[in-house]
Enzyme design. Structure first.
Site, short mmCIF file in Angstrom:
data_model
loop_
_atom_site.label_atom_id
_atom_site.label_comp_id
_atom_site.label_asym_id
_atom_site.label_seq_id
_atom_site.Cartn_x
_atom_site.Cartn_y
_atom_site.Cartn_z
N HIS A 200 0.83 -1.21 0.00
CA HIS A 200 0.00 0.00 0.00
C HIS A 200 0.86 1.26 0.00
CE1 HIS A 200 0.69 0.98 4.28
NE2 HIS A 200 0.58 -0.34 4.52
N CYS A 216 3.25 -4.82 6.71
CA CYS A 216 2.83 -4.43 5.36
C CYS A 216 4.01 -3.82 4.60
CB CYS A 216 1.68 -3.44 5.42
SG CYS A 216 0.11 -4.19 5.92
#
Length: 240
Positions: A200, A216
């Site tokens: 992301h 992440c």
């Protein structure tokens, strides 16, 4: 001689002697000191050849500390605040084409977590390389997954374990945050399998090239948008 005659004689002597004394006293007139910003016509109104104005040169005005701070260049002012993140990113973490000698097929994403690089394998032995932020110590992971979902300006629902962990540090996370520029998920998100991990964007681009996330893979918003347009749901992702 009468007393009246004596007083009359003294008066005559004083009358002639006083101007001479006055002239002697003021024969050497002191210089007239004037400000340098006064004009010459005003000075000339003083009259007399013996009047010689003395004009002192104006001293340069030293700026005060407040003035130096207000005219300080923006870049220096930012650098002077120790709590302000360094917005510059090392050149090696900017997107670039590189040689790829691996065995993965074109279209595969390979994430090199130790070196904080993400590779999108291209044809002809090349790959497009991006700088990324990866899991901080204790949150590293590896594995092979596929992109199962893509989302633009994703919302963010922090997992309960993250909320609890951050609350213990005095950081209180929202239970839900709508997508947008202030959202830590950034401009795009690509979800990996059934895990909680995603590739992301971020609203903290200065963290690219470091170990800072909870697992992440972070990218600059412009980079994750570029990658988002190049891959599809089902793309193979290898994290090493």
């Amino acid at each position: 001689m009468s007393m009246k005659s004596v007083f009359l004689a003294l008066s005559v002597v004083c009358a002639f002697s006083m101007p001479a004394v006055a002239n002697d006293r003021y024969r050497e007139r002191p210089p007239v000191v004037v400000s340098p910003d006064l004009t010459a016509p005003w000075v000339m109104q003083l009259g007399g050849r013996q009047v010689r104005p003395v004009v002192y040169p104006q001293r340069p005005v030293r700026p005060s500390l407040f003035q130096r701070q207000t005219v300080q260049p923006r870049a220096q002012a930012v650098a002077a605040r120790p709590n302000t993140p360094n917005m510059r990113i090392a050149p090696q973490f900017l997107p670039q084409m590189v040689q790829y000698q691996g065995k993965e097929a074109p279209g595969t994403i390979v994430i090199d977590t130790p070196n904080r690089f993400l590779y999108l394998v291209m044809a002809d032995g090349k790959a497009r390389r991006y700088g990324v932020g990866v899991g901080k110590p204790g949150f590293e992971w590896a594995g092979t997954h596929k992109i199962t979902r893509k989302n633009e300006w994703p919302s963010w629902t922090p997992p309960q374990e993250m909320i609890t962990r951050e609350a213990a540090k005095g950081h209180y996370l929202p239970a839900f945050m709508e997508g947008g520029p202030q959202n830590p998920m950034g401009a795009r998100a690509m979800y990996l399998g059934s895990t909680l991990y995603r590739i992301h964007g971020t609203n903290q681009p200065w963290t690219i090239g470091s170990n800072n996330s909870s697992g992440c893979i972070r990218m600059r918003n412009e980079d994750v948008t570029d990658l988002y347009e190049r891959v599809n749901v089902g793309t193979k992702v290898i994290v090493i």
